[in-house]
Design a protein around this motif. Structure first.
Motif, PDB file in Angstrom:
ATOM      1  N   VAL A 213       0.835  -1.209   0.000  1.00 53.97           N
ATOM      2  CA  VAL A 213       0.000   0.000   0.000  1.00 53.97           C
ATOM      3  C   VAL A 213       0.867   1.255   0.000  1.00 53.97           C
ATOM      4  CG1 VAL A 213      -1.652   1.335   1.388  1.00 53.97           C
ATOM      5  CG2 VAL A 213      -2.018  -1.109   1.018  1.00 53.97           C
ATOM      6  N   THR A 214       1.914   1.250   0.814  1.00 54.41           N
ATOM      7  CA  THR A 214       2.816   2.408   0.848  1.00 54.41           C
ATOM      8  C   THR A 214       3.473   2.629  -0.509  1.00 54.41           C
ATOM      9  OG1 THR A 214       3.261   2.008   3.182  1.00 54.41           O
ATOM     10  CG2 THR A 214       4.812   3.414   2.016  1.00 54.41           C
ATOM     11  N   THR A 215       3.949   1.565  -1.112  1.00 52.77           N
ATOM     12  CA  THR A 215       4.581   1.674  -2.427  1.00 52.77           C
ATOM     13  C   THR A 215       3.591   2.165  -3.469  1.00 52.77           C
ATOM     14  OG1 THR A 215       6.087  -0.112  -1.859  1.00 52.77           O
ATOM     15  CG2 THR A 215       5.882   0.423  -4.188  1.00 52.77           C
ATOM     16  N   PHE A 216       2.362   1.648  -3.426  1.00 53.15           N
ATOM     17  CA  PHE A 216       1.343   2.060  -4.384  1.00 53.15           C
ATOM     18  C   PHE A 216       1.038   3.551  -4.248  1.00 53.15           C
ATOM     19  CE2 PHE A 216      -3.056   2.861  -5.605  1.00 53.15           C
ATOM     20  CZ  PHE A 216      -3.040   2.401  -6.909  1.00 53.15           C
ATOM     21  N   VAL A 217       0.836   4.022  -3.029  1.00 51.12           N
ATOM     22  CA  VAL A 217       0.475   5.433  -2.826  1.00 51.12           C
ATOM     23  C   VAL A 217       1.613   6.357  -3.243  1.00 51.12           C
ATOM     24  CG1 VAL A 217      -0.073   7.158  -1.051  1.00 51.12           C
ATOM     25  CG2 VAL A 217      -1.237   4.947  -1.040  1.00 51.12           C
ATOM     26  N   VAL A 218       2.825   6.055  -2.820  1.00 51.56           N
ATOM     27  CA  VAL A 218       3.969   6.902  -3.181  1.00 51.56           C
ATOM     28  C   VAL A 218       4.178   6.890  -4.699  1.00 51.56           C
ATOM     29  CG1 VAL A 218       6.482   7.124  -2.978  1.00 51.56           C
ATOM     30  CG2 VAL A 218       5.101   6.716  -0.941  1.00 51.56           C
ATOM     31  N   SER A 219       4.058   5.716  -5.309  1.00 45.38           N
ATOM     32  CA  SER A 219       4.222   5.612  -6.763  1.00 45.38           C
ATOM     33  C   SER A 219       3.131   6.369  -7.503  1.00 45.38           C
ATOM     34  CB  SER A 219       4.199   4.150  -7.201  1.00 45.38           C
ATOM     35  OG  SER A 219       5.220   3.435  -6.591  1.00 45.38           O
ATOM     36  N   LEU A 220       1.899   6.256  -7.036  1.00 44.57           N
ATOM     37  CA  LEU A 220       0.785   6.941  -7.690  1.00 44.57           C
ATOM     38  C   LEU A 220       0.963   8.448  -7.634  1.00 44.57           C
ATOM     39  CD1 LEU A 220      -1.901   6.589  -9.167  1.00 44.57           C
ATOM     40  CD2 LEU A 220      -3.037   6.686  -6.930  1.00 44.57           C
TER      41      LEU A 220
ATOM     42  N   GLY B 122       0.467   0.280  -9.565  1.00 47.93           N
ATOM     43  CA  GLY B 122       0.171  -1.097  -9.177  1.00 47.93           C
ATOM     44  C   GLY B 122       1.307  -2.038  -9.524  1.00 47.93           C
ATOM     45  N   TYR B 123       1.913  -1.819 -10.687  1.00 50.15           N
ATOM     46  CA  TYR B 123       3.048  -2.643 -11.107  1.00 50.15           C
ATOM     47  C   TYR B 123       4.199  -2.515 -10.106  1.00 50.15           C
ATOM     48  CZ  TYR B 123       7.228  -3.988 -13.697  1.00 50.15           C
ATOM     49  OH  TYR B 123       8.420  -4.555 -14.068  1.00 50.15           O
ATOM     50  N   LEU B 124       4.534  -1.295  -9.723  1.00 43.99           N
ATOM     51  CA  LEU B 124       5.632  -1.088  -8.780  1.00 43.99           C
ATOM     52  C   LEU B 124       5.324  -1.729  -7.431  1.00 43.99           C
ATOM     53  CD1 LEU B 124       6.582   2.585  -9.642  1.00 43.99           C
ATOM     54  CD2 LEU B 124       7.884   0.518 -10.164  1.00 43.99           C
ATOM     55  N   ALA B 125       4.075  -1.614  -6.972  1.00 39.66           N
ATOM     56  CA  ALA B 125       3.702  -2.214  -5.689  1.00 39.66           C
ATOM     57  C   ALA B 125       3.772  -3.738  -5.759  1.00 39.66           C
ATOM     58  CB  ALA B 125       2.302  -1.759  -5.291  1.00 39.66           C
ATOM     59  N   LEU B 126       3.262  -4.324  -6.838  1.00 45.82           N
ATOM     60  CA  LEU B 126       3.281  -5.781  -6.959  1.00 45.82           C
ATOM     61  C   LEU B 126       4.698  -6.335  -7.129  1.00 45.82           C
ATOM     62  CD1 LEU B 126       0.092  -6.440  -9.075  1.00 45.82           C
ATOM     63  CD2 LEU B 126       0.570  -7.290  -6.779  1.00 45.82           C
ATOM     64  N   ILE B 127       5.529  -5.635  -7.878  1.00 44.29           N
ATOM     65  CA  ILE B 127       6.927  -6.078  -8.011  1.00 44.29           C
ATOM     66  C   ILE B 127       7.626  -5.983  -6.659  1.00 44.29           C
ATOM     67  CG2 ILE B 127       9.178  -5.422  -8.986  1.00 44.29           C
ATOM     68  CD1 ILE B 127       7.481  -7.054 -10.909  1.00 44.29           C
ATOM     69  N   GLY B 128       7.310  -4.949  -5.891  1.00 46.55           N
ATOM     70  CA  GLY B 128       7.903  -4.811  -4.556  1.00 46.55           C
ATOM     71  C   GLY B 128       7.519  -5.941  -3.624  1.00 46.55           C
ATOM     72  N   VAL B 129       6.228  -6.294  -3.591  1.00 44.56           N
ATOM     73  CA  VAL B 129       5.821  -7.383  -2.698  1.00 44.56           C
ATOM     74  C   VAL B 129       6.272  -8.742  -3.239  1.00 44.56           C
ATOM     75  CG1 VAL B 129       3.949  -6.142  -1.547  1.00 44.56           C
ATOM     76  CG2 VAL B 129       3.461  -7.426  -3.627  1.00 44.56           C
ATOM     77  N   LEU B 130       6.422  -8.851  -4.562  1.00 43.25           N
ATOM     78  CA  LEU B 130       7.002 -10.070  -5.129  1.00 43.25           C
ATOM     79  C   LEU B 130       8.446 -10.217  -4.653  1.00 43.25           C
ATOM     80  CD1 LEU B 130       6.844 -12.506  -7.084  1.00 43.25           C
ATOM     81  CD2 LEU B 130       7.541 -10.957  -8.898  1.00 43.25           C
ATOM     82  N   ALA B 131       9.192  -9.135  -4.656  1.00 42.38           N
ATOM     83  CA  ALA B 131      10.571  -9.168  -4.159  1.00 42.38           C
ATOM     84  C   ALA B 131      10.606  -9.478  -2.660  1.00 42.38           C
ATOM     85  CB  ALA B 131      11.267  -7.836  -4.447  1.00 42.38           C
ATOM     86  N   LEU B 132       9.621  -8.982  -1.916  1.00 41.87           N
ATOM     87  CA  LEU B 132       9.513  -9.314  -0.495  1.00 41.87           C
ATOM     88  C   LEU B 132       9.298 -10.817  -0.316  1.00 41.87           C
ATOM     89  CD1 LEU B 132       9.036  -8.449   2.545  1.00 41.87           C
ATOM     90  CD2 LEU B 132       6.627  -8.364   1.943  1.00 41.87           C
ATOM     91  N   ALA B 133       8.438 -11.391  -1.138  1.00 43.14           N
ATOM     92  CA  ALA B 133       8.189 -12.832  -1.065  1.00 43.14           C
ATOM     93  C   ALA B 133       9.449 -13.625  -1.417  1.00 43.14           C
ATOM     94  CB  ALA B 133       7.041 -13.215  -1.998  1.00 43.14           C
TER      95      ALA B 133
END
Length: 179
Positions: free
Chosen positions: A25-32, A69-80
């Motif tokens: 969520v943080t990544t999505f908001v900052v990116s948006l 959304g792409y940046l947020a999903l790539i970030g959480v993918l990297a977290l996983a």
């Protein structure tokens, strides 16, 4: 920080899910916010390069949201991936390899073999599928015969599947080895 988190939360998967949600969520908001500001600041400069974005077009703004959304999903993918590997250097290398190196290898394979399956495989990699999320093309192009071309919604779905698979593996491993 992971040690204090795991000491405070006895159940590992909820702690991992909470970290993923907060980070995503943080990544999505900052990116948006960044992408909207960039789009608004650069829009007056683009006509000089013969680029005319239509700021009133809903698909333009959908591409901006898709980029965040792409940046947020790539970030959480990297977290996983980091949860699976448990090594900072290894996690960074694996995430960058998946996002940057693997598409190049698949492109080389597709170029050498000239096989449709190799080109189609590239469409389902995280970077290619995620790239469809923020694609903005006012005029539609038709893909070549036998080649898969994802729309933004399908790209989102493919990227979410990548995240879910890696997150599930990471959650299981976190529970088994760090219990």
């Amino acid at each position: 920080m992971i040690r204090s988190t795991l000491a405070a939360v006895p159940k590992r998967p909820p702690a991992l899910l909470a970290k993923a949600i907060v980070f995503g969520v943080t990544t999505f908001v900052v990116s948006l916010v960044s992408l909207v500001a960039t789009a608004l600041l650069t829009a007056p400069l683009m006509p000089a390069k013969d680029i005319h974005p239509d700021l009133g077009d809903s698909s333009f703004w959908l591409a901006i949201v898709g980029g965040a959304g792409y940046l947020a999903l790539i970030g959480v993918l990297a977290l996983a991936i980091g949860t699976i590997i448990r090594s900072s250097a290894g996690s960074i290398s694996a995430a960058l390899g998946l996002i940057l190196v693997l598409p190049v290898i698949v492109q080389i394979l597709a170029g050498v073999t000239r096989a449709d399956w190799a080109r189609n495989l590239g469409s389902f990699l995280p970077s290619s599928a995620g790239g469809r999320m923020y694609s903005y093309a006012p005029t539609a192009t038709t893909p070549a015969e036998g080649i898969v071309s994802l729309d933004p919604g399908q790209g989102l779905l493919v990227l979410v599947v990548w995240f879910v698979v890696f997150f599930a593996i990471g959650a299981v491993l976190l529970k088994r080895r760090d219990a």
